[in-house]
Scaffold this motif. Structure first.
Motif, PDB file in Angstrom:
ATOM      1  N   GLU A   1       0.821  -1.212   0.000  1.00 33.17           N
ATOM      2  CA  GLU A   1       0.000   0.000   0.000  1.00 33.17           C
ATOM      3  C   GLU A   1       0.854   1.260   0.000  1.00 33.17           C
ATOM      4  OE1 GLU A   1      -2.418  -0.703   3.409  1.00 33.17           O
ATOM      5  OE2 GLU A   1      -3.920  -1.875   2.296  1.00 33.17           O
ATOM      6  N   GLN A   2       2.011   1.223   0.678  1.00 35.37           N
ATOM      7  CA  GLN A   2       2.866   2.399   0.757  1.00 35.37           C
ATOM      8  C   GLN A   2       3.707   2.612  -0.494  1.00 35.37           C
ATOM      9  OE1 GLN A   2       2.930   4.787   3.129  1.00 35.37           O
ATOM     10  NE2 GLN A   2       1.196   3.709   4.049  1.00 35.37           N
ATOM     11  N   VAL A   3       4.140   1.531  -1.131  1.00 36.43           N
ATOM     12  CA  VAL A   3       5.060   1.653  -2.264  1.00 36.43           C
ATOM     13  C   VAL A   3       4.358   1.529  -3.607  1.00 36.43           C
ATOM     14  CG1 VAL A   3       7.140   0.687  -3.354  1.00 36.43           C
ATOM     15  CG2 VAL A   3       6.968   0.804  -0.855  1.00 36.43           C
ATOM     16  N   TRP A   4       3.340   0.669  -3.685  1.00 33.74           N
ATOM     17  CA  TRP A   4       2.640   0.459  -4.956  1.00 33.74           C
ATOM     18  C   TRP A   4       1.325   1.226  -5.032  1.00 33.74           C
ATOM     19  CZ3 TRP A   4       6.058  -2.998  -3.137  1.00 33.74           C
ATOM     20  CH2 TRP A   4       6.885  -3.653  -4.049  1.00 33.74           C
ATOM     21  N   GLY A   5       0.596   1.283  -3.942  1.00 35.92           N
ATOM     22  CA  GLY A   5      -0.689   1.992  -3.949  1.00 35.92           C
ATOM     23  C   GLY A   5      -1.864   1.042  -3.933  1.00 35.92           C
ATOM     24  N   THR A   6      -2.662   1.060  -5.007  1.00 34.03           N
ATOM     25  CA  THR A   6      -3.873   0.252  -5.110  1.00 34.03           C
ATOM     26  C   THR A   6      -3.549  -1.224  -4.930  1.00 34.03           C
ATOM     27  OG1 THR A   6      -4.789   1.840  -6.664  1.00 34.03           O
ATOM     28  CG2 THR A   6      -5.858  -0.301  -6.543  1.00 34.03           C
ATOM     29  N   MET A   7      -4.370  -1.916  -4.126  1.00 38.31           N
ATOM     30  CA  MET A   7      -4.086  -3.306  -3.804  1.00 38.31           C
ATOM     31  C   MET A   7      -5.322  -4.166  -3.901  1.00 38.31           C
ATOM     32  SD  MET A   7      -2.420  -4.899  -0.357  1.00 38.31           S
ATOM     33  CE  MET A   7      -2.197  -6.668  -0.211  1.00 38.31           C
ATOM     34  N   VAL A   8      -5.147  -5.400  -4.394  1.00 37.39           N
ATOM     35  CA  VAL A   8      -6.196  -6.409  -4.353  1.00 37.39           C
ATOM     36  C   VAL A   8      -5.600  -7.667  -3.737  1.00 37.39           C
ATOM     37  CG1 VAL A   8      -7.407  -5.504  -6.369  1.00 37.39           C
ATOM     38  CG2 VAL A   8      -5.681  -7.280  -6.671  1.00 37.39           C
ATOM     39  N   GLN A   9      -6.432  -8.642  -3.443  1.00 40.88           N
ATOM     40  CA  GLN A   9      -5.969  -9.863  -2.811  1.00 40.88           C
ATOM     41  C   GLN A   9      -4.900 -10.552  -3.665  1.00 40.88           C
ATOM     42  OE1 GLN A   9      -9.086 -12.629  -1.988  1.00 40.88           O
ATOM     43  NE2 GLN A   9      -7.792 -14.036  -0.828  1.00 40.88           N
ATOM     44  N   GLY A  10      -3.830 -10.970  -3.026  1.00 35.59           N
ATOM     45  CA  GLY A  10      -2.764 -11.665  -3.727  1.00 35.59           C
ATOM     46  C   GLY A  10      -1.559 -10.802  -4.040  1.00 35.59           C
ATOM     47  N   ASP A  11      -1.670  -9.492  -3.849  1.00 34.45           N
ATOM     48  CA  ASP A  11      -0.557  -8.612  -4.186  1.00 34.45           C
ATOM     49  C   ASP A  11       0.611  -8.733  -3.210  1.00 34.45           C
ATOM     50  OD1 ASP A  11      -1.521  -7.508  -6.527  1.00 34.45           O
ATOM     51  OD2 ASP A  11      -2.637  -5.943  -5.499  1.00 34.45           O
TER      52      ASP A  11
END
Length: 236
Positions: free
Chosen positions: A185-195
């Motif tokens: 969440e801090q480095v990539w941003g948008t998140m879904v299950q499995g990231d």
């Protein structure tokens, strides 16, 4: 209008045109489309891009090999679009230098959201006050945000954008424990299950660059069932 340049690589014209249309609706006008690996390589050799969306199944070279070739000269974030949805395929793509992945069939707006998240973070990174140097020096490596350089044992090491951002985040927060979800969440941003797998692979890649023995890491350590922690040996 947005100034970021985006390269879309896919042999399906319908997907290229759909993503092109959606991105232009979001204000992105500098979009290049490539239907083959050869076209993509020509594009990256003649133009700078802030984001690359890369299909795995291409007619002249698979996307994994193309990513490896691109990584010889560029650190631009690469998002894989792949119909090969097994964990092994995803892990292979990330190990070879990919920064993120979405499996086919995909939600077009999810792809757009991920592109925007990468570009937003890259923009924040680029807008950092360059008049104040941000350098982290340790016994075996130096990370210089101002120049974008990673130096390990006095040797400049190529480091893709997301790997470098993840390392900087660890350097800013030494001895703090983060879950894979928090890091994503801090480095990539948008998140879904499995990231979380994306974070795990990027940490593995960093360990191979930084650690004397990546199988027994001392800098980026795993706290089983809890998360990850950067334990600097010395420096700031």
């Amino acid at each position: 209008m947005r100034n970021e340049s985006i390269l879309l690589v896919d042999d399906e014209a319908g997907i290229l045109n759909m993503l092109d249309s959606l991105l232009r609706n979001e204000g992105y006008s500098h979009i290049t489309k490539a239907g083959s690996a050869a076209e993509a390589l020509t594009a990256v050799r003649t133009k700078c891009f802030e984001m690359i969306v890369l299909d795995v199944m291409l007619p002249d070279m698979d996307g994994f090999s193309l990513c490896r070739e691109m990584r010889k000269t560029i650190s631009t974030p690469i998002l894989f679009l792949t119909a090969r949805s097994s964990d092994l395929d995803k892990l292979q793509g990330l190990y070879l230098g990919g920064d993120d992945y979405v499996t086919k069939p995909f939600n077009p707006m999810e792809v757009v959201a991920r592109i925007q998240a990468h570009l937003r973070r890259s923009s924040l990174y680029a807008s950092h006050d360059s008049s104040t140097e941000e350098i982290y020096r340790y016994d075996t490596f130096t990370a210089n945000r101002t120049t974008g350089q990673l130096i390990v044992n006095n040797v400049v090491i190529s480091c893709p954008a997301k790997e470098f951002e993840l390392l900087l985040y660890f350097c800013k927060h030494p001895n703090r424990v983060f879950t894979a979800q928090q890091l994503y969440e801090q480095v990539w941003g948008t998140m879904v299950q499995g990231d979380e797998k994306t974070v795990v692979i990027h940490i593995s890649r960093l360990r191979k660059k930084l650690e004397d023995d990546p199988s027994h890491p001392k800098l980026i350590v795993t706290l089983r069932g809890i998360g990850y922690k950067f334990v600097p040996s010395s420096g700031k």
